[in-house]
Motif scaffolding. Structure first.
Motif, PDB file in Angstrom:
ATOM      1  N   ARG A   3       0.815  -1.210   0.000  1.00 24.22           N
ATOM      2  CA  ARG A   3       0.000   0.000   0.000  1.00 24.22           C
ATOM      3  C   ARG A   3       0.852   1.265   0.000  1.00 24.22           C
ATOM      4  NH1 ARG A   3      -2.378  -4.185   1.233  1.00 24.22           N
ATOM      5  NH2 ARG A   3      -4.633  -4.477   1.107  1.00 24.22           N
ATOM      6  N   LEU A   4       1.972   1.240   0.701  1.00 29.52           N
ATOM      7  CA  LEU A   4       2.873   2.381   0.658  1.00 29.52           C
ATOM      8  C   LEU A   4       3.454   2.563  -0.741  1.00 29.52           C
ATOM      9  CD1 LEU A   4       4.770   1.943   4.050  1.00 29.52           C
ATOM     10  CD2 LEU A   4       3.015   3.635   3.499  1.00 29.52           C
ATOM     11  N   ARG A  34      -1.951   5.275   2.372  1.00 33.27           N
ATOM     12  CA  ARG A  34      -1.059   5.412   3.524  1.00 33.27           C
ATOM     13  C   ARG A  34      -1.802   5.125   4.823  1.00 33.27           C
ATOM     14  NH1 ARG A  34       0.871   9.888   0.530  1.00 33.27           N
ATOM     15  NH2 ARG A  34      -0.440  11.309   1.737  1.00 33.27           N
ATOM     16  N   ALA A  37      -2.217   1.427   5.166  1.00 29.01           N
ATOM     17  CA  ALA A  37      -0.972   0.777   5.591  1.00 29.01           C
ATOM     18  C   ALA A  37      -0.788   0.907   7.103  1.00 29.01           C
ATOM     19  CB  ALA A  37       0.214   1.389   4.851  1.00 29.01           C
ATOM     20  N   LYS A  38      -1.113   2.074   7.665  1.00 24.71           N
ATOM     21  CA  LYS A  38      -1.012   2.269   9.113  1.00 24.71           C
ATOM     22  C   LYS A  38      -1.951   1.325   9.859  1.00 24.71           C
ATOM     23  CE  LYS A  38       0.188   7.183   8.830  1.00 24.71           C
ATOM     24  NZ  LYS A  38      -0.269   8.563   9.169  1.00 24.71           N
ATOM     25  N   TRP A  40      -3.074  -1.616   8.865  1.00 29.40           N
ATOM     26  CA  TRP A  40      -2.555  -2.987   8.801  1.00 29.40           C
ATOM     27  C   TRP A  40      -1.379  -3.170   9.759  1.00 29.40           C
ATOM     28  CZ3 TRP A  40      -4.756  -7.161   7.409  1.00 29.40           C
ATOM     29  CH2 TRP A  40      -5.697  -7.183   6.377  1.00 29.40           C
ATOM     30  N   LYS A  41      -0.533  -2.169   9.879  1.00 24.61           N
ATOM     31  CA  LYS A  41       0.587  -2.268  10.805  1.00 24.61           C
ATOM     32  C   LYS A  41       0.089  -2.394  12.238  1.00 24.61           C
ATOM     33  CE  LYS A  41       4.862   0.033  12.223  1.00 24.61           C
ATOM     34  NZ  LYS A  41       5.758   1.201  12.030  1.00 24.61           N
TER      35      LYS A  41
END
Length: 269
Positions: A3-4, A34, A37-38, A40-41
């Motif tokens: 995603r990033l 972005r 992605a955050k 998912w992290k």
């Protein structure tokens, strides 16, 4: 990572376009990627202290050592279990996106390189609209995984254990490292995936908007909404396995009504 990288691809493509609705749509989609992605992290971090003991990859079948090896005290390499299919899919998505951005020789093990010219990226993607439509598959697949995650966690039930001391059941031997997972930890996992689902929905909407602004339709969006609804229905019909006695079932993820019908504010049909 996928995603990033996808966000950087969109920003790079927007650099080579005149300012307008289409370029703004790509930039907005990059911002949504972005945020996804955050999310998912954060969901991955929720598993730091939780282990699924039923995962067969944690207990690979080992062949007994031969007599000669044991007698000589030789060490043999332990077998490496096959990666989970989801990990293979995730790596493939990151690789293909990174190669679009950095070139055909790039792999996820390499550091970020020099981005290719924006015109080359857009040309290889067959236009900005097709680029957004192709990248839409990332949040679409992630949405399905996130909406199914609470159901998978619920089905795991008593096979989940944790090493968080503050959740150790009373009377448990202090020398024991793992304990049955606490309901609060299960709820933290489901909340994390609910946040992922919301981020992926927003990301999908931005990418569909960007495709529409460039004159590209995405017919598969309606099919994806149906697939997400089918997963939600399966969640409701799945048998409940309590994580611990006298605990309530794990909360289920929900699919918004507008998306069940194949539309949401800012999303094309």
């Amino acid at each position: 990572m996928a995603r990033l990288l996808a966000g950087r691809v969109l920003l790079r493509a927007a650099e080579g376009m005149p300012d307008g609705e289409a370029a703004a749509g790509l930039r907005a989609a990059a911002g949504a990627l972005r945020e996804s992605a955050k999310a998912w992290k954060a969901a991955g971090g929720a598993w730091t202290h939780v282990v699924d003991t039923a995962d067969p990859r944690e207990h690979p079948a080992l062949a007994p050592p031969g007599y000669e090896l044991a007698r000589r005290g030789q060490v043999v390499r332990m077998p490496s279990p096959d990666p989970h299919p989801a990990a293979v899919i995730a790596r493939t998505a990151a690789t293909r996106t990174g190669q679009l951005l950095f070139g055909p020789q790039w792999t996820p093990e390499q550091g970020p390189g020099t981005a290719r010219p924006a015109a080359d990226i857009v040309r290889d993607a067959d236009g900005p609209g097709r680029l957004a439509a192709s990248l839409y598959r990332l949040p679409s697949a992630g949405w399905q995984m996130a909406v199914a995650a609470p159901w998978v966690i619920k089905r795991a039930g008593t096979t989940l254990v944790s090493d968080v001391v503050k959740h150790r059941p009373p009377g448990t031997d202090k020398g024991q490292r793992f304990y049955p997972v606490h309901l609060r930890e299960v709820e933290a996992l489901t909340r994390a995936y609910s946040a992922v689902m919301a981020a992926e929905q927003a990301c999908a909407g931005r990418l569909l908007d960007a495709a529409r602004q460039s004159g590209t339709t995405v017919p598969r969006a309606m099919l994806d909404a149906s697939a997400h609804q089918a997963i939600a229905v399966e969640q409701r019909s799945a048998p409940v396995r309590q994580v611990q006695p006298a605990q309530r079932p794990v909360p289920r993820a929900a699919v918004p009504h507008e998306l069940v019908l194949g539309r949401r504010p800012g999303m094309s049909r």
